[in-house]
Design an enzyme around this catalytic site. Structure first.
Site, PDB file in Angstrom:
ATOM      1  N   HIS A 145      14.453  54.648  29.187  1.00 15.35           N
ATOM      2  CA  HIS A 145      15.124  55.621  28.307  1.00 15.35           C
ATOM      3  C   HIS A 145      14.076  56.134  27.324  1.00 15.35           C
ATOM      4  O   HIS A 145      13.104  56.754  27.739  1.00 15.35           O
ATOM      5  CB  HIS A 145      16.311  54.899  27.662  1.00 15.35           C
ATOM      6  CG  HIS A 145      17.288  55.767  26.927  1.00 15.35           C
ATOM      7  ND1 HIS A 145      17.287  57.127  26.973  1.00 15.35           N
ATOM      8  CD2 HIS A 145      18.326  55.437  26.107  1.00 15.35           C
ATOM      9  CE1 HIS A 145      18.265  57.602  26.219  1.00 15.35           C
ATOM     10  NE2 HIS A 145      18.909  56.596  25.674  1.00 15.35           N
ATOM     11  N   HIS A 148      15.635  61.992  36.480  1.00 12.64           N
ATOM     12  CA  HIS A 148      16.673  61.945  35.451  1.00 12.64           C
ATOM     13  C   HIS A 148      18.019  61.730  36.120  1.00 12.64           C
ATOM     14  O   HIS A 148      18.251  62.250  37.215  1.00 12.64           O
ATOM     15  CB  HIS A 148      16.696  63.264  34.655  1.00 12.64           C
ATOM     16  CG  HIS A 148      17.376  63.133  33.344  1.00 12.64           C
ATOM     17  ND1 HIS A 148      18.741  63.236  33.224  1.00 12.64           N
ATOM     18  CD2 HIS A 148      16.899  62.860  32.114  1.00 12.64           C
ATOM     19  CE1 HIS A 148      19.066  63.063  31.954  1.00 12.64           C
ATOM     20  NE2 HIS A 148      17.969  62.822  31.263  1.00 12.64           N
ATOM     21  N   ASP A 197      10.208  63.350  28.561  1.00 10.65           N
ATOM     22  CA  ASP A 197       9.175  62.418  28.100  1.00 10.65           C
ATOM     23  C   ASP A 197       7.815  62.645  28.729  1.00 10.65           C
ATOM     24  O   ASP A 197       6.841  62.019  28.330  1.00 10.65           O
ATOM     25  CB  ASP A 197       9.616  60.977  28.395  1.00 10.65           C
ATOM     26  CG  ASP A 197      10.738  60.561  27.481  1.00 10.65           C
ATOM     27  OD1 ASP A 197      10.682  60.937  26.298  1.00 10.65           O
ATOM     28  OD2 ASP A 197      11.660  59.878  27.938  1.00 10.65           O
TER      29      ASP A 197
HETATM   30  N1  CMC Z   1       9.423  57.527  40.258  1.00 16.10           N
HETATM   31  C1  CMC Z   1       9.593  57.252  41.563  1.00 16.10           C
HETATM   32  N2  CMC Z   1      10.773  57.210  42.194  1.00 16.10           N
HETATM   33  C2  CMC Z   1      11.854  57.474  41.440  1.00 16.10           C
HETATM   34  C3  CMC Z   1      11.769  57.779  40.082  1.00 16.10           C
HETATM   35  C4  CMC Z   1      10.495  57.807  39.489  1.00 16.10           C
HETATM   36  N3  CMC Z   1      10.340  58.100  38.191  1.00 16.10           N
HETATM   37  N4  CMC Z   1      13.014  57.983  39.586  1.00 16.10           N
HETATM   38  C5  CMC Z   1      13.849  57.818  40.609  1.00 16.10           C
HETATM   39  N5  CMC Z   1      13.150  57.505  41.725  1.00 16.10           N
HETATM   40  C6  CMC Z   1      13.696  57.312  43.084  1.00 16.10           C
HETATM   41  C7  CMC Z   1      14.349  55.952  43.214  1.00 16.10           C
HETATM   42  O1  CMC Z   1      13.437  54.980  43.649  1.00 16.10           O
HETATM   43  C8  CMC Z   1      15.430  56.258  44.229  1.00 16.10           C
HETATM   44  O2  CMC Z   1      14.827  56.321  45.497  1.00 16.10           O
HETATM   45  P1  CMC Z   1      15.603  55.744  46.778  1.00 16.10           P
HETATM   46  O3  CMC Z   1      16.797  56.661  46.937  1.00 16.10           O
HETATM   47  O4  CMC Z   1      14.629  55.813  47.874  1.00 16.10           O
HETATM   48  O5  CMC Z   1      16.001  54.338  46.428  1.00 16.10           O
HETATM   49  C9  CMC Z   1      15.870  57.669  43.865  1.00 16.10           C
HETATM   50  O6  CMC Z   1      14.721  58.270  43.253  1.00 16.10           O
HETATM   51  C10 CMC Z   1      17.048  57.719  42.906  1.00 16.10           C
HETATM   52  O7  CMC Z   1      16.722  56.923  41.771  1.00 16.10           O
HETATM   53  P2  CMC Z   1      17.786  56.165  40.872  1.00 16.10           P
HETATM   54  O8  CMC Z   1      17.148  54.966  40.254  1.00 16.10           O
HETATM   55  O9  CMC Z   1      19.048  55.966  41.645  1.00 16.10           O
HETATM   56  O10 CMC Z   1      18.077  57.255  39.769  1.00 16.10           O
HETATM   57  P3  CMC Z   1      18.780  56.997  38.399  1.00 16.10           P
HETATM   58  O11 CMC Z   1      19.566  58.212  38.098  1.00 16.10           O
HETATM   59  O12 CMC Z   1      19.512  55.703  38.381  1.00 16.10           O
HETATM   60  O13 CMC Z   1      17.557  56.848  37.378  1.00 16.10           O
HETATM   61  C11 CMC Z   1      15.928  57.288  35.738  1.00 16.10           C
HETATM   62  C12 CMC Z   1      17.205  57.798  36.442  1.00 16.10           C
HETATM   63  C13 CMC Z   1      15.574  58.247  34.610  1.00 16.10           C
HETATM   64  C14 CMC Z   1      16.184  55.894  35.137  1.00 16.10           C
HETATM   65  C15 CMC Z   1      14.789  57.225  36.803  1.00 16.10           C
HETATM   66  O14 CMC Z   1      14.532  58.509  37.344  1.00 16.10           O
HETATM   67  C16 CMC Z   1      13.527  56.623  36.228  1.00 16.10           C
HETATM   68  O15 CMC Z   1      13.364  55.396  36.220  1.00 16.10           O
HETATM   69  N6  CMC Z   1      12.555  57.487  35.738  1.00 16.10           N
HETATM   70  C17 CMC Z   1      11.356  56.970  35.114  1.00 16.10           C
HETATM   71  C18 CMC Z   1      11.641  56.602  33.675  1.00 16.10           C
HETATM   72  C19 CMC Z   1      11.816  57.823  32.794  1.00 16.10           C
HETATM   73  O16 CMC Z   1      11.015  58.764  32.854  1.00 16.10           O
HETATM   74  N7  CMC Z   1      12.839  57.786  31.938  1.00 16.10           N
HETATM   75  C20 CMC Z   1      13.108  58.851  30.975  1.00 16.10           C
HETATM   76  C21 CMC Z   1      14.377  59.560  31.285  1.00 16.10           C
HETATM   77  S1  CMC Z   1      14.549  61.088  30.357  1.00 16.10           S
HETATM   78  C22 CMC Z   1      14.680  60.604  28.716  1.00 16.10           C
HETATM   79  C23 CMC Z   1      15.863  59.766  28.441  1.00 16.10           C
HETATM   80  O17 CMC Z   1      16.986  60.145  28.745  1.00 16.10           O
HETATM   81  O18 CMC Z   1      15.666  58.702  27.864  1.00 16.10           O
END
Ligand code: CMC
Length: 429
Positions: free
Chosen positions: A268, A307, A363
């Site tokens: 986050h 996201h 970010d």
């Molecule tokens: N790098 C590589 N792969 C990713 C990433 C990433 N940053 N984000 C998602 N994926 C992949 C994930 O591995 C999954 O792949 P598969 O379908 O093969 O298993 C797919 O994309 C869907 O991911 P998810 O975990 O189901 O997506 P989510 O909606 O639960 O997670 C998130 C959203 C923001 C936690 C995630 O994208 C992430 O960890 N990003 C990196 C951390 C980040 O930049 N966070 C800041 C978010 S914006 C500011 C805020 O709101 O705080």
């Protein structure tokens, strides 16, 4: 009703049910009517991480993740970032309309009037270890504020609520600046309420008795814009925590300490810190392909990408990219920007990221700006928290006034043991 409803047949019993649809949503409680027999508890919805559950009605922030649209109270983020100020946006989020000139002056006076913190709080901050993470200091200090302002418990008293809002918005920059000064071993620098909100923050952090000290207006404007971009983002993790804690009628300081703790995590608000560490680790554009391969192998995530809601370019990231250009003209460029641009360029052409709709989020570039402005990396989530504060407060107010809200209490599916007999310790295997 005929068209605005959902017909479900329970194949276990053959019974059909018609559930009303309002705003594209069914009421989860209406699933409870779907039972095998009278003793049955009824159906529940399973939704870890609340990916498809609306927990409230809200009039504060609109996000269209598919189209990359973000509005606060109906105003597009692009217009607010260009024309407004963080204090004005705070007013807008909390009061639902842009202030008149008089309202704006009154609001600014009230917030700036509350910038001094209680000396007990300043002393408490001195007791953190010299290397304490400033986010830990911020969380602990916000929680401690509830002990100094017991009137904040009067959450149904609008006058008291208003006062806590001014206090929180006024004092947070002071706490952030004191955490920074404590961290680097400098004496606290007390607020100057003749300055603007963001100028005062930079002043409290930077000023070292220079005779000709002046906050750079371009940097102050850039930071103010970053605060605007972070000011609210509907029901994200930390805002949901603010509402969850608020739903038990805890005071807003306690709720906000919880929200800030949720923001601290690297998935986050801690992501901007993680992005900077990632770019530093990559160190050179030649290393990007290997880094991307490791991300695709699932070794780690590309921080600042992806996201839960945006499946398109995060509109905030687009604005931040422009702000980065302005800031770097003042501070001088950084090799990290080149790495970030190339990383984005490569990732956005790679099927792994394209097929999963992974774009840069808010970010990805904010850390580069903060670093160029001289903030240490561990201050980044603190700056995010300062920006998000009016959003947390607006959402908290909306929760308190919403007659449909109850104490947050999700259900679970119990999958553990049942009715085991206690075994004395000397008889256990
Ligand atoms: N790098 C590589 N792969 C990713 C990433 C990433 N940053 N984000 C998602 N994926 C992949 C994930 O591995 C999954 O792949 P598969 O379908 O093969 O298993 C797919 O994309 C869907 O991911 P998810 O975990 O189901 O997506 P989510 O909606 O639960 O997670 C998130 C959203 C923001 C936690 C995630 O994208 C992430 O960890 N990003 C990196 C951390 C980040 O930049 N966070 C800041 C978010 S914006 C500011 C805020 O709101 O705080």
């Amino acid at each position: 009703m005929k068209n605005n409803s959902l017909k479900i047949t329970d194949n276990r019993t053959g019974t059909s049910y018609t559930l009303p649809i309002h705003n594209n949503t069914i009421n989860a409680l209406s699933l409870r009517d779907i039972k095998v027999n009278e003793d049955d508890f009824g159906l529940m919805a399973y939704d870890p991480g609340y990916t498809n559950t609306a927990s409230c009605n809200s009039t504060i922030t609109y996000v269209d993740g598919e189209k990359g649209v973000l509005m606060y109270r109906g105003y597009p983020i692009e217009q607010l970032a260009e024309n407004s100020t963080f204090l004005e946006v705070s007013y807008l989020l909390i009061n639902d309309s842009l202030p008149s000139k008089e309202q704006s002056e009154h609001w600014e006076n009230k917030v700036m009037h509350h910038t001094y913190i209680h000396e007990n709080l300043a002393k408490l901050m001195q007791t953190f270890r010299y290397d304490a993470h400033p986010m830990g200091m911020l969380i602990g200090t916000i929680a401690a504020m509830s002990t100094l302002h017991p009137d904040a418990k009067e959450i149904h008293n609008p006058t008291s609520r208003q006062k806590q809002i001014w206090r929180i918005l006024g004092k947070l920059p002071t706490i952030a600046a004191f955490a920074y000064r404590r961290r680097i071993g400098r004496p606290y620098n007390y607020p100057d309420s003749s300055l603007g909100y963001t100028e005062n923050l930079l002043y409290m952090m930077d000023y070292m008795n220079q005779g000709n000290y002046q906050v750079d207006p371009i940097l102050a404007k850039a930071l103010d814009t970053l605060l605007i971009l972070h000011a609210d983002h509907e029901q994200n993790c930390s805002t949901s925590v603010m509402r969850n804690i608020g739903s038990s009628h805890a005071d807003p300081y306690s709720a906000m300490a919880g929200a800030a703790a949720a923001l601290y995590g690297p998935l986050h608000g801690g992501a901007n810190e993680a992005v900077l560490r990632m770019l530093t680790e990559i160190a050179n554009t030649d290393n990007i392909p290997h880094y991307i391969d490791q991300v695709k192998d699932g070794k780690f995530r590309l921080m600042g990408f992806g996201h839960r809601v945006y499946k398109n370019y995060d509109p905030r990231a687009r604005i931040i990219k422009n702000v980065a250009d302005q800031v770097l003209k003042v501070t001088g460029s950084t090799p990290l920007l080149e790495i970030a641009l190339e990383l984005e360029n490569i990732a956005l052409k790679d099927d792994y990221f394209v097929s999963r709709n992974l774009y840069p989020n808010v970010d990805f570039y904010s850390g580069i700006i903060y670093q160029a402005m001289g903030f240490p990396v561990d201050m980044f989530p603190v700056l995010f928290a300062l920006g998000r504060a009016p959003g947390w407060l607006a959402q908290w107010l909306e929760l308190i006034d919403d007659q449909e809200q109850k104490i947050a209490r999700p259900r679970q599916i119990y999958t553990g043991h049942m009715n085991r007999d206690y075994v004395p310790i000397n008889k256990r295997k």
